[in-house]
Design a protein around this motif. Structure first.
Motif, PDB file in Angstrom:
ATOM      1  N   ALA A   1       0.821  -1.217   0.000  1.00 11.14           N
ATOM      2  CA  ALA A   1       0.000   0.000   0.000  1.00 11.14           C
ATOM      3  C   ALA A   1       0.851   1.261   0.000  1.00 11.14           C
ATOM      4  O   ALA A   1       0.395   2.312  -0.461  1.00 11.14           O
ATOM      5  CB  ALA A   1      -0.921   0.000   1.215  1.00 11.14           C
ATOM      6  N   ALA A   2       2.094   1.186   0.504  1.00 11.68           N
ATOM      7  CA  ALA A   2       2.907   2.385   0.691  1.00 11.68           C
ATOM      8  C   ALA A   2       3.874   2.659  -0.438  1.00 11.68           C
ATOM      9  O   ALA A   2       4.518   3.712  -0.454  1.00 11.68           O
ATOM     10  CB  ALA A   2       3.696   2.268   2.000  1.00 11.68           C
ATOM     11  N   THR A   3       4.013   1.755  -1.400  1.00 17.27           N
ATOM     12  CA  THR A   3       5.067   1.880  -2.403  1.00 17.27           C
ATOM     13  C   THR A   3       4.499   1.993  -3.810  1.00 17.27           C
ATOM     14  O   THR A   3       3.356   1.623  -4.074  1.00 17.27           O
ATOM     15  CB  THR A   3       6.017   0.675  -2.321  1.00 17.27           C
ATOM     16  OG1 THR A   3       5.256  -0.546  -2.443  1.00 17.27           O
ATOM     17  CG2 THR A   3       6.740   0.660  -0.981  1.00 17.27           C
ATOM     18  N   ASP A   4       5.360   2.502  -4.708  1.00 15.56           N
ATOM     19  CA  ASP A   4       4.950   2.731  -6.088  1.00 15.56           C
ATOM     20  C   ASP A   4       5.549   1.744  -7.071  1.00 15.56           C
ATOM     21  O   ASP A   4       5.225   1.787  -8.252  1.00 15.56           O
ATOM     22  CB  ASP A   4       5.365   4.146  -6.526  1.00 15.56           C
ATOM     23  CG  ASP A   4       4.708   5.222  -5.687  1.00 15.56           C
ATOM     24  OD1 ASP A   4       3.535   5.028  -5.322  1.00 15.56           O
ATOM     25  OD2 ASP A   4       5.368   6.237  -5.396  1.00 15.56           O
ATOM     26  N   SER A   5       6.448   0.875  -6.624  1.00 16.30           N
ATOM     27  CA  SER A   5       7.128  -0.031  -7.544  1.00 16.30           C
ATOM     28  C   SER A   5       7.597  -1.260  -6.778  1.00 16.30           C
ATOM     29  O   SER A   5       7.714  -1.239  -5.541  1.00 16.30           O
ATOM     30  CB  SER A   5       8.331   0.654  -8.189  1.00 16.30           C
ATOM     31  OG  SER A   5       9.341   0.901  -7.216  1.00 16.30           O
ATOM     32  N   PRO A   6       7.904  -2.347  -7.507  1.00 13.99           N
ATOM     33  CA  PRO A   6       8.413  -3.547  -6.829  1.00 13.99           C
ATOM     34  C   PRO A   6       9.700  -3.306  -6.052  1.00 13.99           C
ATOM     35  O   PRO A   6       9.880  -3.847  -4.961  1.00 13.99           O
ATOM     36  CB  PRO A   6       8.620  -4.529  -7.987  1.00 13.99           C
ATOM     37  CG  PRO A   6       7.655  -4.098  -9.042  1.00 13.99           C
ATOM     38  CD  PRO A   6       7.609  -2.598  -8.933  1.00 13.99           C
TER      39      PRO A   6
ATOM     40  N   ARG B   1      12.192 -15.064  -6.770  1.00 10.48           N
ATOM     41  CA  ARG B   1      12.277 -16.132  -7.762  1.00 10.48           C
ATOM     42  C   ARG B   1      12.346 -15.484  -9.135  1.00 10.48           C
ATOM     43  O   ARG B   1      11.550 -14.597  -9.460  1.00 10.48           O
ATOM     44  CB  ARG B   1      11.058 -17.052  -7.669  1.00 10.48           C
ATOM     45  CG  ARG B   1      11.143 -18.246  -8.608  1.00 10.48           C
ATOM     46  CD  ARG B   1       9.956 -19.196  -8.447  1.00 10.48           C
ATOM     47  NE  ARG B   1       8.716 -18.595  -8.911  1.00 10.48           N
ATOM     48  CZ  ARG B   1       7.711 -18.286  -8.132  1.00 10.48           C
ATOM     49  NH1 ARG B   1       7.794 -18.468  -6.822  1.00 10.48           N
ATOM     50  NH2 ARG B   1       6.603 -17.750  -8.634  1.00 10.48           N
ATOM     51  N   HIS B   2      13.306 -15.915  -9.961  1.00  3.66           N
ATOM     52  CA  HIS B   2      13.527 -15.310 -11.271  1.00  3.66           C
ATOM     53  C   HIS B   2      13.180 -16.295 -12.382  1.00  3.66           C
ATOM     54  O   HIS B   2      13.246 -17.525 -12.202  1.00  3.66           O
ATOM     55  CB  HIS B   2      14.983 -14.859 -11.417  1.00  3.66           C
ATOM     56  CG  HIS B   2      15.371 -13.770 -10.472  1.00  3.66           C
ATOM     57  ND1 HIS B   2      15.226 -12.428 -10.764  1.00  3.66           N
ATOM     58  CD2 HIS B   2      15.889 -13.817  -9.220  1.00  3.66           C
ATOM     59  CE1 HIS B   2      15.640 -11.699  -9.743  1.00  3.66           C
ATOM     60  NE2 HIS B   2      16.050 -12.522  -8.788  1.00  3.66           N
TER      61      HIS B   2
ATOM     62  N   GLN C   1      13.947 -11.087 -14.876  1.00  5.87           N
ATOM     63  CA  GLN C   1      12.518 -10.961 -14.609  1.00  5.87           C
ATOM     64  C   GLN C   1      12.149 -11.688 -13.317  1.00  5.87           C
ATOM     65  O   GLN C   1      12.425 -12.880 -13.146  1.00  5.87           O
ATOM     66  CB  GLN C   1      11.701 -11.543 -15.766  1.00  5.87           C
ATOM     67  CG  GLN C   1      10.198 -11.443 -15.553  1.00  5.87           C
ATOM     68  CD  GLN C   1       9.424 -12.100 -16.679  1.00  5.87           C
ATOM     69  OE1 GLN C   1      10.010 -12.641 -17.621  1.00  5.87           O
ATOM     70  NE2 GLN C   1       8.101 -12.078 -16.587  1.00  5.87           N
ATOM     71  N   VAL C   2      11.506 -10.960 -12.375  1.00  9.65           N
ATOM     72  CA  VAL C   2      11.037 -11.552 -11.126  1.00  9.65           C
ATOM     73  C   VAL C   2       9.688 -12.221 -11.381  1.00  9.65           C
ATOM     74  O   VAL C   2       8.772 -11.598 -11.926  1.00  9.65           O
ATOM     75  CB  VAL C   2      10.906 -10.485 -10.021  1.00  9.65           C
ATOM     76  CG1 VAL C   2      10.324 -11.092  -8.749  1.00  9.65           C
ATOM     77  CG2 VAL C   2      12.259  -9.859  -9.726  1.00  9.65           C
TER      78      VAL C   2
END
Length: 470
Positions: free
Chosen positions: A210-215, A232-233, A240-241
């Motif tokens: 809820a508090a962040t804009d990106s992974p 995990r990639h 890529q995650v």
């Protein structure tokens, strides 16, 4: 009403336990309340000799249909406990007996118009629950269909809640948060913790989303909170995650390995795919607007910004005068309760509000609307308020204003939902689980918030330090 199912073999062993003292002498005055095919339960009651009940005769009668089976089932006993909520009224033996027949009719083990169904009994040794014991063999020799029994049981419990005006529980739709196991609860108790690692990690992950804009911001916030993160990639594209798992330092298995929880093991909407769709939808214009509004507002005074968010929430409340679809109401309620969770987590009254925060988290996501990435302007307003609540530079007035606005919004959502269902969904004599938690939070408006720089409360800082040392 909660129904819990276990399956296994050995009717006698199960009956010895049910008519015995229990694990902590909690079994008192065991007695039959109903049995198969209208059988008088008093004629089947185990005799009591030498300080214990003799259940052998009852076990043999229950197991007789197994002799007619061409092939014995893998599991021969289906046991279900039906439990009331603490605030529900006590049911009479006659009401429990009818409830047992209704459950077994709806699950298909003993249909009302089928005399050749499974043999079963219903017994009670407490005021708030009964046990159903069913032999998984029909009396005509045909095999028993146990498919989807858990979900059929859920429908039967919902029917009993409506019939007896009991607390409504969430439907079993395969989307609710994963419940901690008994072993997890016992492990938390041994460690002197009120909540399990799964519950605490679910709270941290939800707040971070809820508090962040990106992974990248999401994973950084989790690590700052003392959470271990494992990614995990993709095998085709190593950059890529494709998934993630979280764990607490010091929470180990018997072999000394960390106890990892994937996002989907915490809650369906915390899986990596759902977070990408809903928490950081890169093409979603509403989310872009939310982020830009939050960043530009950093130049304003905190009190002014809080007033701005409170006014936005008031506009959402006024908009609820118009009818909404069930999915819209669920999305708005989820967003509102995530806001309440964020406000609770920001308080220095860590113990009381931390408890309410976890209860809010469980209640808010006990059922999910269909996934969707598009946000309305009202969802955007709630999301912006949530992100502001999780930022630093808040004072006591800020916390009170947002709590009041969130409480008014939630009460309006509950009223809208009851109106949409004709007043059905929560008994008239009690508020919903979500409503009780929100009201508890509103009662703590005068609690001391975190300091002006938004640092964690002292108990929370100590908790993070201890986990990092472990």
């Amino acid at each position: 009403m909660i129904g819990k199912v276990t399956k296994g073999n050995g009717t006698s062993k199960l009956l010895w336990y049910l008519w015995g003292p229990g694990r902590a002498n909690e079994h008192t005055d065991p007695q039959l309340v109903a049995a198969w095919d209208g059988t008088d339960p008093t004629t089947l009651e185990p005799t009591h000799e030498h300080g214990r009940h003799d259940v052998r005769t009852l076990a043999r009668l229950l197991e007789q249909p197994l002799a007619a089976q061409v092939r014995l089932p893998t599991t021969t006993v289906w046991q279900c406990s039906l439990r009331l909520a603490p605030e529900d009224r006590q049911l009479t033996d006659a009401e429990w007996a009818e409830a047992a027949r209704d459950v077994l009719h709806r699950t298909g083990f003993a249909p009302r118009d089928d005399p050749d169904g499974c043999r079963w009994i219903a017994m009670r040794h407490s005021d708030d629950h009964i046990h159903l014991v069913v032999t998984l063999a029909r009396q005509d020799g045909r095999p028993v269909d146990t498919r989807n029994d858990y979900y059929k049981l859920g429908q039967a419990c919902r029917n009993l809640e409506n019939k007896h005006d009991l607390r409504r529980t969430a439907p079993r739709d395969r989307t609710g948060p994963r419940r901690p196991s008994r072993a997890e609860h016992e492990k938390a108790q041994r460690a002197g913790k009120e909540f399990t690692s799964r519950d605490e990690l679910r709270r941290e992950v939800r707040l971070a989303a809820a508090a962040t804009d990106s992974p990248d911001e999401f994973f950084d916030r989790l690590r700052d909170r003392g959470v271990m993160v494992k990614l995990r990639h993709s095998q085709q594209n190593p950059d890529q995650v494709t998934g993630y798992a979280v764990a607490w330092p010091g929470d180990h298995t018997a072999g000394g390995r960390p106890v990892w929880f994937g996002g989907s093991k915490l809650a369906a909407d915390l899986s990596w795919t759902r977070l990408q769709q809903e928490a950081w939808p890169t093409s979603d214009a509403a989310t872009v607007a939310t982020t830009s509004a939050t960043r530009s507002s950093s130049r304003a005074r905190p009190a002014d910004l809080t007033a701005h968010h409170a006014a936005a929430l008031q506009r959402v409340v006024r908009s609820l005068a118009r009818p909404r679809t069930p999915d819209d109401l669920q999305r708005l309620e989820r967003a509102t309760l995530t806001l309440v969770l964020a406000l609770a987590a920001s308080s220095r009254r860590h113990q009381r509000l931390g408890t309410a925060a976890l209860l809010t988290d469980r209640a808010a996501h006990s059922a999910h609307p269909a996934p969707g990435s598009a946000q309305s302007a009202h969802l955007t307003a709630i999301t912006a308020a949530t992100r502001w609540a999780l930022r630093p530079r808040r004072d006591r007035g800020d916390l009170a204003a947002l709590l009041r606005a969130a409480g008014e919004l939630h009460r309006a959502l509950e009223h809208q939902r009851r109106s949409a269902h004709g007043g059905i969904g929560t008994p008239s004599h009690q508020p919903s689980v979500n409503g009780r938690v929100v009201e508890e939070l509103l009662a703590t408006v005068d609690a001391e918030p975190s300091d002006s720089r938004g640092r964690l409360s002292a108990p929370a800082q100590h908790e993070v330090r201890e986990r990092r040392r472990a």
